[in-house]
Write a protein that holds these residues in place. Structure first.
Motif, PDB file in Angstrom:
ATOM      1  N   PRO A   1      -1.443  10.802  -4.255  1.00 50.29           N
ATOM      2  CA  PRO A   1      -0.875  10.457  -2.915  1.00 50.29           C
ATOM      3  C   PRO A   1      -1.751  10.209  -1.418  1.00 50.29           C
ATOM      4  O   PRO A   1      -2.387  11.286  -2.116  1.00 50.29           O
ATOM      5  CB  PRO A   1       0.696  11.467  -2.738  1.00 50.29           C
ATOM      6  CG  PRO A   1       0.093  12.299  -3.007  1.00 50.29           C
ATOM      7  CD  PRO A   1      -0.359  11.879  -4.883  1.00 50.29           C
ATOM      8  N   ARG A   2      -1.898   9.777  -0.764  1.00 51.49           N
ATOM      9  CA  ARG A   2      -2.489   9.831  -0.077  1.00 51.49           C
ATOM     10  C   ARG A   2      -2.341  10.561   0.980  1.00 51.49           C
ATOM     11  O   ARG A   2      -0.966  11.520   1.310  1.00 51.49           O
ATOM     12  CB  ARG A   2      -2.932   8.249   0.642  1.00 51.49           C
ATOM     13  CG  ARG A   2      -3.294   7.620   0.171  1.00 51.49           C
ATOM     14  CD  ARG A   2      -3.729   6.182   1.200  1.00 51.49           C
ATOM     15  NE  ARG A   2      -2.191   6.047   1.460  1.00 51.49           N
ATOM     16  CZ  ARG A   2      -2.040   4.567   2.674  1.00 51.49           C
ATOM     17  NH1 ARG A   2      -3.153   4.315   3.558  1.00 51.49           N
ATOM     18  NH2 ARG A   2      -0.870   4.561   3.448  1.00 51.49           N
TER      19      ARG A   2
ATOM     20  N   THR B   1       1.090  -1.021   0.190  1.00 53.86           N
ATOM     21  CA  THR B   1       0.211  -0.223   0.107  1.00 53.86           C
ATOM     22  C   THR B   1       0.785   0.956  -0.401  1.00 53.86           C
ATOM     23  O   THR B   1       0.452   1.908  -0.641  1.00 53.86           O
ATOM     24  CB  THR B   1      -0.789   0.291   1.534  1.00 53.86           C
ATOM     25  OG1 THR B   1      -1.531  -1.310   0.969  1.00 53.86           O
ATOM     26  CG2 THR B   1      -1.532   1.422   0.863  1.00 53.86           C
ATOM     27  N   TRP B   2       2.061   1.134   0.549  1.00 53.76           N
ATOM     28  CA  TRP B   2       2.629   2.312   0.805  1.00 53.76           C
ATOM     29  C   TRP B   2       3.534   2.841  -0.447  1.00 53.76           C
ATOM     30  O   TRP B   2       4.020   4.141  -0.459  1.00 53.76           O
ATOM     31  CB  TRP B   2       3.392   2.390   1.964  1.00 53.76           C
ATOM     32  CG  TRP B   2       3.239   2.203   3.195  1.00 53.76           C
ATOM     33  CD1 TRP B   2       1.892   2.285   3.468  1.00 53.76           C
ATOM     34  CD2 TRP B   2       3.417   1.802   4.462  1.00 53.76           C
ATOM     35  NE1 TRP B   2       1.479   2.494   5.194  1.00 53.76           N
ATOM     36  CE2 TRP B   2       2.896   2.133   5.699  1.00 53.76           C
ATOM     37  CE3 TRP B   2       4.676   1.278   4.667  1.00 53.76           C
ATOM     38  CZ2 TRP B   2       2.647   0.825   6.725  1.00 53.76           C
ATOM     39  CZ3 TRP B   2       5.315   0.523   6.150  1.00 53.76           C
ATOM     40  CH2 TRP B   2       3.735   0.565   7.319  1.00 53.76           C
ATOM     41  N   HIS B   3       3.993   1.395  -1.177  1.00 51.04           N
ATOM     42  CA  HIS B   3       4.490   1.457  -2.124  1.00 51.04           C
ATOM     43  C   HIS B   3       2.978   2.104  -3.413  1.00 51.04           C
ATOM     44  O   HIS B   3       3.608   3.210  -3.957  1.00 51.04           O
ATOM     45  CB  HIS B   3       4.967   0.399  -2.677  1.00 51.04           C
ATOM     46  CG  HIS B   3       5.252   0.129  -4.489  1.00 51.04           C
ATOM     47  ND1 HIS B   3       6.440   1.290  -4.181  1.00 51.04           N
ATOM     48  CD2 HIS B   3       5.647  -0.116  -5.458  1.00 51.04           C
ATOM     49  CE1 HIS B   3       7.022   1.193  -5.517  1.00 51.04           C
ATOM     50  NE2 HIS B   3       7.005   0.166  -6.503  1.00 51.04           N
TER      51      HIS B   3
ATOM     52  N   THR C   1      -6.114   1.206  -8.438  1.00 50.24           N
ATOM     53  CA  THR C   1      -6.619   1.962  -7.312  1.00 50.24           C
ATOM     54  C   THR C   1      -6.955   3.285  -7.583  1.00 50.24           C
ATOM     55  O   THR C   1      -7.779   3.635  -8.772  1.00 50.24           O
ATOM     56  CB  THR C   1      -5.466   2.716  -6.960  1.00 50.24           C
ATOM     57  OG1 THR C   1      -4.320   1.620  -6.563  1.00 50.24           O
ATOM     58  CG2 THR C   1      -5.633   3.083  -5.115  1.00 50.24           C
TER      59      THR C   1
ATOM     60  N   GLU D   1       6.111   9.876  -5.965  1.00 50.82           N
ATOM     61  CA  GLU D   1       4.948  10.279  -6.858  1.00 50.82           C
ATOM     62  C   GLU D   1       4.891   8.888  -6.159  1.00 50.82           C
ATOM     63  O   GLU D   1       4.916   8.000  -6.576  1.00 50.82           O
ATOM     64  CB  GLU D   1       4.453   9.997  -7.983  1.00 50.82           C
ATOM     65  CG  GLU D   1       4.636  12.235  -7.875  1.00 50.82           C
ATOM     66  CD  GLU D   1       4.304  12.927  -9.513  1.00 50.82           C
ATOM     67  OE1 GLU D   1       3.328  12.526  -9.991  1.00 50.82           O
ATOM     68  OE2 GLU D   1       4.896  13.698  -9.687  1.00 50.82           O
ATOM     69  N   PRO D   2       3.083   8.540  -6.032  1.00 50.58           N
ATOM     70  CA  PRO D   2       2.547   7.147  -5.967  1.00 50.58           C
ATOM     71  C   PRO D   2       2.920   5.924  -6.709  1.00 50.58           C
ATOM     72  O   PRO D   2       2.591   6.671  -8.420  1.00 50.58           O
ATOM     73  CB  PRO D   2       1.011   6.793  -5.962  1.00 50.58           C
ATOM     74  CG  PRO D   2       1.177   8.794  -5.532  1.00 50.58           C
ATOM     75  CD  PRO D   2       2.294  10.029  -5.225  1.00 50.58           C
TER      76      PRO D   2
ATOM     77  N   GLU E   1       0.412   3.489  -3.031  1.00 52.02           N
ATOM     78  CA  GLU E   1      -0.461   4.982  -2.517  1.00 52.02           C
ATOM     79  C   GLU E   1       0.382   6.067  -2.100  1.00 52.02           C
ATOM     80  O   GLU E   1      -0.490   6.922  -2.116  1.00 52.02           O
ATOM     81  CB  GLU E   1      -1.766   4.504  -1.915  1.00 52.02           C
ATOM     82  CG  GLU E   1      -2.324   3.322  -2.665  1.00 52.02           C
ATOM     83  CD  GLU E   1      -3.431   3.114  -1.819  1.00 52.02           C
ATOM     84  OE1 GLU E   1      -4.748   3.909  -1.126  1.00 52.02           O
ATOM     85  OE2 GLU E   1      -4.210   1.967  -1.671  1.00 52.02           O
ATOM     86  N   ASP E   2       1.484   5.909  -1.232  1.00 50.81           N
ATOM     87  CA  ASP E   2       2.184   6.941  -0.815  1.00 50.81           C
ATOM     88  C   ASP E   2       3.406   7.287  -1.652  1.00 50.81           C
ATOM     89  O   ASP E   2       3.595   8.753  -1.562  1.00 50.81           O
ATOM     90  CB  ASP E   2       2.543   6.479  -0.112  1.00 50.81           C
ATOM     91  CG  ASP E   2       1.133   6.381   1.500  1.00 50.81           C
ATOM     92  OD1 ASP E   2       0.108   6.938   1.134  1.00 50.81           O
ATOM     93  OD2 ASP E   2       1.381   5.750   2.358  1.00 50.81           O
ATOM     94  N   GLY E   3       3.951   5.706  -2.489  1.00 50.86           N
ATOM     95  CA  GLY E   3       4.908   6.058  -2.722  1.00 50.86           C
ATOM     96  C   GLY E   3       6.319   5.876  -2.366  1.00 50.86           C
ATOM     97  O   GLY E   3       7.214   6.137  -2.632  1.00 50.86           O
TER      98      GLY E   3
ATOM     99  N   LEU F   1       9.287   9.614   0.326  1.00 48.32           N
ATOM    100  CA  LEU F   1       8.537   9.131  -0.986  1.00 48.32           C
ATOM    101  C   LEU F   1       8.566  10.073  -2.433  1.00 48.32           C
ATOM    102  O   LEU F   1       9.284  11.191  -2.164  1.00 48.32           O
ATOM    103  CB  LEU F   1       6.754  10.169  -0.118  1.00 48.32           C
ATOM    104  CG  LEU F   1       6.657   8.741   0.785  1.00 48.32           C
ATOM    105  CD1 LEU F   1       5.413   9.353   1.285  1.00 48.32           C
ATOM    106  CD2 LEU F   1       6.817   7.489   0.766  1.00 48.32           C
TER     107      LEU F   1
END
Length: 300
Positions: free
Chosen positions: A285-286, A155-157, A201, A278-279, A159-161, A276
Motif C-alpha cells: 500500500p502507499r 488508483t485508490w483501488h 504497478t 490490501e491493494p 494502490e491503496d486497497g 481499505l
C-alpha cells in the motif's frame, strides 16, 4: 482502528496485462437520503446522475482570505519543503501539492469537520466517514502543470486497497476558477463506468505518479468513448465555491499559462463501511499520508 487484513473479491480489476475494458459500476453514487443532510431531494438526484455537485459561496470572503494566507504560509515554509508530504513540480521545483495537510495545518483540520462539508459527505455516502486523503493543490500562473484524465478510484483501488467507489471528494476553490486558468474538467455521468488501465504497478509508484501520472490513466480511445457518451463540463466560479465529486468520475485539468493562479483545498471522504484492505494491484500500500489507514469516523 487499523488496516484490515481481509481479502475480498475484486469487483474492479485493473492494471491488466491485456486489453482494457469498460466495466459497469454496481454501486450507487448517492447512498443517503434527503433526511440525512443538507442536500435536498433534487440535489441528490442530480448528484446521482452527474456524479458531482457545485456549492457556490460555501466559504465567506473572510474565510477565503484566512485559508489563502494559510496556503501561502505552507508553500513558503522552507523546512516543510523537505517533508515527503510536499510534492514539487518536476520542471520548476515549485510546490505542487501538500498532502495530509489536515495534520500539518490545524485550520484545515478544523475545516474537514465543518458541518457544511462533513454533513454533505456523510449524506452522499450514507454513513459515517473518515478522511482518506487531504491535500492543498497549487497551480501558479504561467507554470502550473495540469492533471491528465483519470479516475481517482482506479488508483485508490489498485494502490491503496479501497474496495468500492463509496468515496466522495470535496475541492474548495481559494482562487477564482476561470475556463482559461486550468480549471477542473469532469465527464458528467462517467462515474457509472469503471475504466480499466493497462500495466503492472511498479514498487513505490507514488513517488513518480504524484508529480506526473503515466500509469493508471485510461487510453486515449477510452477517453474518447466516454467523452462522446458523457460530454465534458468544467468547474468554474468564484473563490469560496466547492465541488463535491464522486471518486470514480473521469476528470482532469489543463496547464495554466495565464497570469491567474488556481489553488484549492482537497478533502477525500470515504465511508467507514468501505475501509481499505490490501491493494488490489500493487505489492504494498502507499504511505498513510496518501491513503489513510485510520478509519475512525470524523466528528464535528
Amino acid at each position: 482502528m487499523t488496516l484490515t487484513e481481509s481479502r475480498i473479491e475484486d469487483s474492479y480489476p485493473t492494471r491488466v496485462a491485456g486489453e482494457a475494458m469498460l466495466l459497469d459500476r454496481a454501486e450507487p453514487t448517492v447512498w443517503g437520503g434527503e433526511q440525512d443532510g443538507p442536500f435536498d431531494a433534487a440535489e441528490l438526484a442530480a448528484h446521482e446522475t452527474k456524479g458531482y455537485s457545485i456549492i457556490e459561496g460555501l466559504l465567506s470572503p473572510a474565510e477565503i482570505q484566512g485559508y489563502w494566507q494559510e496556503l501561502v504560509r505552507l508553500s513558503s515554509d522552507e523546512e516543510l519543503k523537505t517533508d515527503e508530504r510536499v510534492i514539487t513540480e518536476r520542471a520548476s521545483g515549485s510546490v505542487r501539492s501538500v498532502f495530509e495537510v489536515h495534520k500539518i495545518s490545524e485550520l484545515i483540520g478544523e475545516l474537514a469537520r465543518d458541518p457544511r462539508i462533513l454533513d454533505r459527505a456523510s449524506q452522499v455516502l450514507g454513513s459515517d466517514v473518515y478522511l482518506h486523503q487531504s491535500r492543498v493543490n497549487y497551480m501558479p500562473g504561467f507554470k502550473g502543470a495540469g492533471f491528465y484524465w483519470h479516475s481517482d478510484f482506479e488508483t485508490w483501488h489498485a494502490e491503496d486497497g479501497m474496495p468500492r467507489p463509496r468515496a466522495v471528494s470535496c475541492s474548495i476553490a481559494l482562487t477564482d476558477n476561470y475556463a482559461f486558468n486550468g480549471g477542473l474538467m469532469v465527464m458528467p455521468g462517467s462515474q457509472r463506468t469503471f475504466v480499466q488501465c493497462v500495466g503492472e504497478t511498479p514498487d513505490n509508484h507514488y513517488k513518480a505518479s504524484l508529480r506526473e501520472q503515466k500509469l493508471g490513466v485510461p487510453s486515449e480511445n477510452d477517453i474518447t468513448k466516454l467523452a462522446a457518451e458523457c460530454g465534458i463540463e468544467q468547474f468554474t466560479g468564484p473563490a469560496g465555491s466547492a465541488l463535491f465529486f464522486d471518486s470514480n468520475i473521469m476528470h482532469g485539468s489543463g496547464s495554466n499559462i495565464t497570469p491567474y493562479p488556481r489553488s484549492n483545498i482537497f478533502l477525500v471522504f470515504n465511508s467507514v463501511e468501505n475501509a481499505l484492505v490490501e491493494p488490489f494491484a500493487a505489492a504494498e500500500p502507499r504511505p498513510a499520508f496518501i491513503g489513510a489507514r485510520d478509519f475512525t469516523p470524523l466528528k464535528r
